[in-house]
Motif scaffolding. Structure first.
Motif, mmCIF file in Angstrom:
data_model
loop_
_atom_site.group_PDB
_atom_site.id
_atom_site.type_symbol
_atom_site.label_atom_id
_atom_site.label_comp_id
_atom_site.label_asym_id
_atom_site.label_seq_id
_atom_site.Cartn_x
_atom_site.Cartn_y
_atom_site.Cartn_z
ATOM 1 N N ALA A 67 43.787 51.054 43.434
ATOM 2 C CA ALA A 67 44.300 50.144 42.399
ATOM 3 C C ALA A 67 45.300 49.195 43.050
ATOM 4 N N PHE A 68 44.878 47.940 43.245
ATOM 5 C CA PHE A 68 45.760 46.914 43.825
ATOM 6 C C PHE A 68 46.337 46.075 42.690
ATOM 7 N N CYS A 69 47.540 45.615 42.876
ATOM 8 C CA CYS A 69 48.174 44.890 41.770
ATOM 9 C C CYS A 69 49.201 43.889 42.295
ATOM 10 N N PHE A 104 37.837 44.845 50.493
ATOM 11 C CA PHE A 104 37.181 43.542 50.401
ATOM 12 C C PHE A 104 36.153 43.626 49.276
ATOM 13 N N SER A 105 35.880 42.507 48.631
ATOM 14 C CA SER A 105 34.973 42.600 47.489
ATOM 15 C C SER A 105 34.308 41.259 47.208
ATOM 16 N N THR A 106 33.221 41.312 46.436
ATOM 17 C CA THR A 106 32.731 40.104 45.787
ATOM 18 C C THR A 106 33.373 40.075 44.405
ATOM 19 N N HIS A 130 43.539 51.627 31.955
ATOM 20 C CA HIS A 130 42.295 51.830 31.207
ATOM 21 C C HIS A 130 41.207 52.403 32.131
ATOM 22 N N ARG A 131 41.095 51.852 33.338
ATOM 23 C CA ARG A 131 40.006 52.221 34.248
ATOM 24 C C ARG A 131 40.216 53.598 34.863
ATOM 25 N N LEU A 132 41.471 53.945 35.149
ATOM 26 C CA LEU A 132 41.756 55.162 35.922
ATOM 27 C C LEU A 132 42.650 56.151 35.177
ATOM 28 N N LYS A 142 51.991 30.027 36.861
ATOM 29 C CA LYS A 142 51.522 30.603 35.592
ATOM 30 C C LYS A 142 50.333 31.543 35.790
ATOM 31 N N LEU A 143 49.558 31.306 36.839
ATOM 32 C CA LEU A 143 48.426 32.207 37.104
ATOM 33 C C LEU A 143 48.966 33.552 37.599
ATOM 34 N N LEU A 144 49.927 33.484 38.501
ATOM 35 C CA LEU A 144 50.530 34.703 39.042
ATOM 36 C C LEU A 144 51.234 35.500 37.937
ATOM 37 N N ASP A 193 47.470 46.894 33.732
ATOM 38 C CA ASP A 193 46.950 47.157 32.389
ATOM 39 C C ASP A 193 45.513 47.651 32.471
ATOM 40 N N THR A 194 44.681 46.946 33.262
ATOM 41 C CA THR A 194 43.272 47.353 33.378
ATOM 42 C C THR A 194 43.175 48.699 34.120
ATOM 43 N N GLN A 195 44.084 48.931 35.044
ATOM 44 C CA GLN A 195 44.008 50.186 35.820
ATOM 45 C C GLN A 195 44.369 51.399 34.959
ATOM 46 N N GLY A 237 41.904 35.261 54.802
ATOM 47 C CA GLY A 237 42.410 35.759 53.523
ATOM 48 C C GLY A 237 43.595 34.901 53.121
ATOM 49 N N PHE A 238 43.802 34.758 51.825
ATOM 50 C CA PHE A 238 44.914 33.936 51.323
ATOM 51 C C PHE A 238 45.528 34.608 50.101
ATOM 52 N N GLY A 239 46.870 34.575 50.034
ATOM 53 C CA GLY A 239 47.531 35.085 48.836
ATOM 54 C C GLY A 239 47.294 34.164 47.638
ATOM 55 N N VAL A 240 46.943 32.901 47.905
ATOM 56 C CA VAL A 240 46.663 31.848 46.919
ATOM 57 C C VAL A 240 47.912 31.500 46.076
ATOM 58 N N ASN A 241 48.447 32.460 45.375
ATOM 59 C CA ASN A 241 49.639 32.199 44.562
ATOM 60 C C ASN A 241 50.862 32.051 45.463
ATOM 61 N N THR A 242 51.903 31.431 44.896
ATOM 62 C CA THR A 242 53.171 31.275 45.613
ATOM 63 C C THR A 242 54.111 32.408 45.215
ATOM 64 N N PHE A 261 40.312 40.024 49.038
ATOM 65 C CA PHE A 261 40.939 40.487 50.288
ATOM 66 C C PHE A 261 42.253 41.129 49.850
ATOM 67 N N ALA A 262 42.187 42.423 49.470
ATOM 68 C CA ALA A 262 43.348 43.092 48.878
ATOM 69 C C ALA A 262 43.926 44.092 49.874
ATOM 70 N N VAL A 263 45.221 43.983 50.117
ATOM 71 C CA VAL A 263 45.881 44.836 51.114
ATOM 72 C C VAL A 263 47.000 45.628 50.440
ATOM 73 N N LYS A 322 43.393 31.191 30.748
ATOM 74 C CA LYS A 322 42.000 30.760 30.843
ATOM 75 C C LYS A 322 41.115 31.777 31.569
ATOM 76 N N PHE A 323 41.704 32.805 32.172
ATOM 77 C CA PHE A 323 40.931 33.697 33.038
ATOM 78 C C PHE A 323 39.821 34.454 32.292
ATOM 79 N N PRO A 324 40.106 35.050 31.110
ATOM 80 C CA PRO A 324 39.011 35.758 30.426
ATOM 81 C C PRO A 324 37.839 34.819 30.104
ATOM 82 N N LEU A 379 49.241 42.943 48.488
ATOM 83 C CA LEU A 379 48.965 41.516 48.639
ATOM 84 C C LEU A 379 47.499 41.327 48.242
ATOM 85 N N VAL A 380 47.278 40.871 47.017
ATOM 86 C CA VAL A 380 45.925 40.855 46.440
ATOM 87 C C VAL A 380 45.391 39.432 46.506
ATOM 88 N N GLY A 381 44.657 39.159 47.572
ATOM 89 C CA GLY A 381 44.236 37.783 47.836
ATOM 90 C C GLY A 381 42.731 37.609 47.836
HETATM 91 C C1 HEM Z 1 44.911 34.939 35.975
HETATM 92 C C2 HEM Z 1 44.217 35.163 37.019
HETATM 93 C C3 HEM Z 1 43.672 36.505 37.358
HETATM 94 C C4 HEM Z 1 43.555 37.623 36.584
HETATM 95 C C5 HEM Z 1 43.980 37.818 35.142
HETATM 96 C C6 HEM Z 1 42.942 38.649 37.408
HETATM 97 C C7 HEM Z 1 42.616 39.907 36.974
HETATM 98 C C8 HEM Z 1 42.007 40.871 37.738
HETATM 99 C C9 HEM Z 1 41.610 42.176 37.272
HETATM 100 C C10 HEM Z 1 41.783 42.668 35.850
HETATM 101 C C11 HEM Z 1 41.081 42.832 38.309
HETATM 102 C C12 HEM Z 1 40.520 44.250 38.324
HETATM 103 C C13 HEM Z 1 41.567 45.198 38.850
HETATM 104 C C14 HEM Z 1 41.144 46.649 38.851
HETATM 105 O O1 HEM Z 1 40.342 47.066 37.999
HETATM 106 O O2 HEM Z 1 41.652 47.399 39.719
HETATM 107 C C15 HEM Z 1 41.143 41.963 39.439
HETATM 108 C C16 HEM Z 1 40.740 42.283 40.702
HETATM 109 C C17 HEM Z 1 41.010 41.501 41.796
HETATM 110 N N1 HEM Z 1 41.547 40.236 41.811
HETATM 111 FE FE1 HEM Z 1 42.149 39.194 40.249
HETATM 112 N N2 HEM Z 1 42.712 38.128 38.648
HETATM 113 C C18 HEM Z 1 43.156 36.831 38.659
HETATM 114 C C19 HEM Z 1 43.152 35.955 39.696
HETATM 115 C C20 HEM Z 1 42.985 36.343 40.998
HETATM 116 C C21 HEM Z 1 43.323 35.547 42.150
HETATM 117 C C22 HEM Z 1 43.920 34.151 42.127
HETATM 118 C C23 HEM Z 1 43.018 36.308 43.231
HETATM 119 C C24 HEM Z 1 43.201 35.970 44.665
HETATM 120 C C25 HEM Z 1 44.304 35.474 45.129
HETATM 121 C C26 HEM Z 1 42.507 37.581 42.772
HETATM 122 C C27 HEM Z 1 42.121 38.624 43.575
HETATM 123 C C28 HEM Z 1 41.651 39.825 43.112
HETATM 124 C C29 HEM Z 1 41.161 40.861 43.981
HETATM 125 C C30 HEM Z 1 41.100 40.826 45.494
HETATM 126 C C31 HEM Z 1 40.754 41.913 43.161
HETATM 127 C C32 HEM Z 1 40.121 43.215 43.599
HETATM 128 C C33 HEM Z 1 41.165 44.220 44.007
HETATM 129 C C34 HEM Z 1 40.480 45.458 44.541
HETATM 130 O O3 HEM Z 1 39.864 45.352 45.617
HETATM 131 O O4 HEM Z 1 40.508 46.488 43.872
HETATM 132 N N3 HEM Z 1 42.491 37.565 41.412
HETATM 133 N N4 HEM Z 1 41.691 40.755 39.066
#
Ligand code: HEM
Length: 482
Positions: free
Chosen positions: A316-318, A92-94, A347-349, A332-334, A343-345, A197-202, A111-113, A139-141, A124-126
């Motif tokens: 590392a959840f993905c 779980f995270s902020t 770099h990070r790990l 398109k978000l998914l 990709d970030t993982q 918790g929600f998967g949000v994406n379809t 809410f990542a499982v 638009k995410f960055p 399931l990264v929600g």
């Molecule tokens: C285009 C949209 C999104 C992008 C590009 C994105 C990208 C990322 C990245 C780069 C990380 C860091 C991963 C890591 O360092 O391990 C992350 C973490 C996370 N994202 Fe997203 N995210 C997006 C949208 C979302 C959405 C819609 C959700 C929820 C449904 C979400 C849930 C999470 C969660 C829960 C984590 C933390 C995972 C953990 O606990 O390690 N993200 N995201």
């Protein structure tokens, strides 16, 4: 207790851990104090890059168990057998704050499982809110830049009460629905044990006959949803910045089981254009009267991590980690998320991050990737390619199980917004579904933030809120004296 002695990383006994090796009792210290150098050099490298979002988090181990087989809808093996308990790890995270930030600030919660299945890992990264701010990953960055610390001052570290956040939001009308969720008291949950918790994406579920159906995921906490109000959340951020982390850890340490039910909504792909919204748009929910929740199973968290860094920081959840029976929709978000996380993982790990015990599948991994930093795989032989004859053709491709889903895609290549945006109707429905008290809290929470920002940006926010619900727009504008 068994006696143990300290060693260096090479296993050499350490006989003095208090004094550096010096010339005389005062110094200088010798370069040949290899014990000191090893200890200090390790310490110097004890932090890795924090997650670019979701940097602060808490984790727990547990299991998942289905209530009844999901065979009619998906061939995913972990969703077939009610007797089986499957190991899971949850984080779980902020979202916005850095690694040392306070837990109770207004923010979505991650809410990542990770399900360790017999067909490899499924993640399931929600989030704890069912919708998102934007619908296109490109638009995410920009979104995250606008939410995080300013590039010149690094202010703020974990809060939405600033011009840059609202500047972006007010120019992004599709975020209005998310803002209604985030600025209700759902934006400050009382406990990770008491949030949905929600998967949000379809996603797409595919059964053994190759038949596909759209799916959305929901987690329901057994303890029900409970939130903090703004004043309590602010107080706790001061006196106990690790409030949510501590709450989860202490409950499990006391032997309490933390339980959630997994529900899904299913939608026939043939029905996707029969709605007044685009069902693959993550700024929308699927109305539960038309797509009812179907219970799938339960998840129980019952074990705390022992080494936070190894298990939680290096987890590392993905969303791209799927297993046969689960596929991506064209959301398109998914689609963008499926690239970004691994990709970030890397770099990070590092490139071999999936060999770390917390990320490693419970089934053997067999491919020809033998190199890269921190390689710890056990390999033998001279064949690291496929196809081959020198190793008897091993390892071979796995047989396909069931009929694969085959589908056609056609269309012009374009950069274009989806045509059914309908950005305010669900924001309105959500606002109107609130009790009087929840509506008052929403308005109060919005004003507490908006009072700090520039008038033209305030006006743009009000315009969007008014399109959602004129009464909401008026209430917020009135208190801001606009
Ligand atoms: C285009 C949209 C999104 C992008 C590009 C994105 C990208 C990322 C990245 C780069 C990380 C860091 C991963 C890591 O360092 O391990 C992350 C973490 C996370 N994202 Fe997203 N995210 C997006 C949208 C979302 C959405 C819609 C959700 C929820 C449904 C979400 C849930 C999470 C969660 C829960 C984590 C933390 C995972 C953990 O606990 O390690 N993200 N995201």
């Amino acid at each position: 207790m068994k006696k143990r002695h300290l060693t260096t990383n090479q296993g050499v006994p350490v006989t003095d851990n208090q004094n550096s090796l010096t010339v005389g009792e005062r110094g200088p210290v010798l370069l040949q104090d290899v014990q000191f150098i090893e200890k200090m050099a390790h310490f110097d490298r004890e932090r890795i890059p924090e997650r670019v979002v979701h940097a602060k988090g808490a984790g727990a181990h547990g299991y998942f168990q289905v209530y009844k087989s999901m065979k009619p809808y998906t061939k995913a093996k972990f969703l077939q057998e009610p007797k089986k308990k499957l190991p899971v790890f949850v984080r779980f995270s902020t979202v916005v704050g850095g690694r040392g930030s306070a837990d109770t600030v207004r923010d979505p919660r991650g809410f990542a499982v990770k399900f360790y299945t017999e067909d490899g890992n499924y993640d399931l990264v929600g989030n704890n809110l069912p919708v998102f701010f934007i619908r296109d990953a490109i638009k995410f960055p920009d979104m995250v830049h606008a939410f995080k610390g300013a590039p010149d001052t690094n202010i703020p570290s974990a809060s939405s009460a600033h011009n840059r956040f609202w500047d972006f939001i007010s120019l992004t009308p599709e975020s209005t629905h998310m803002i209604i969720w985030l600025f209700s008291d759902r934006g400050t949950p009382k406990s990770y044990r008491m949030q949905e918790g929600f998967g949000v994406n379809t996603y797409v579920w595919v059964n053994a006959e190759g038949r596909a159906v759209y799916v959305k995921y929901h987690w329901k906490p057994k303890l029900g949803v409970q939130n903090l109000d703004r004043h309590e959340a602010t107080r706790l951020a001061g006196i106990d910045p690790d409030y949510l982390t501590r709450d989860l850890h202490d409950a499990i340490a006391k032997g309490e089981e933390v339980e959630y039910e997994l529900d899904v909504q299913l939608m026939d792909i043939a029905d996707e254009f029969k709605q007044n919204f685009d069902p693959l748009d993550p700024t929308k929910t699927w109305p539960e009267d038309k797509s009812p929740l179907m219970p799938v199973g339960k998840m129980v968290l019952n074990r705390n991590p022992e080494n936070f860094f190894a298990e939680v920081e290096q987890a590392a959840f993905c969303p791209a980690s799927i297993v046969p029976g689960i596929e991506f929709s064209a959301d398109k978000l998914l689609q963008g998320r499926t690239f970004s996380y691994a990709d970030t993982q890397r770099h990070r790990l590092g490139p071999n991050y999936l060999q770390l015990p917390i990320n490693r599948p419970i089934v053997p991994v067999d491919n020809n990737q033998r190199d890269g930093a921190m390689q710890i795989g056990q390999f033998s032989g001279s064949v690291n390619y496929e196809p081959n004859s020198l190793a008897g053709g091993m390892s071979k491709e796995a047989p396909e199980e069931g009929t694969p889903r085959v589908y056609q895609l056609e269309g012009e290549v374009t950069r274009r917004k989806i045509s059914i945006t309908n950005d305010f109707a669900q924001a309105r429905e959500r606002y109107r579904s609130f009790s009087k008290m929840d509506q008052e809290h929403l308005v109060d929470n919005l004003i507490a933030d908006l009072m700090h920002i520039d008038k033209p940006i305030q006006q743009r926010v009000i315009d969007n809120l008014t399109k959602a619900d004129p009464e909401l727009g008026r209430s917020v504008a009135g208190d801001l004296k606009l």
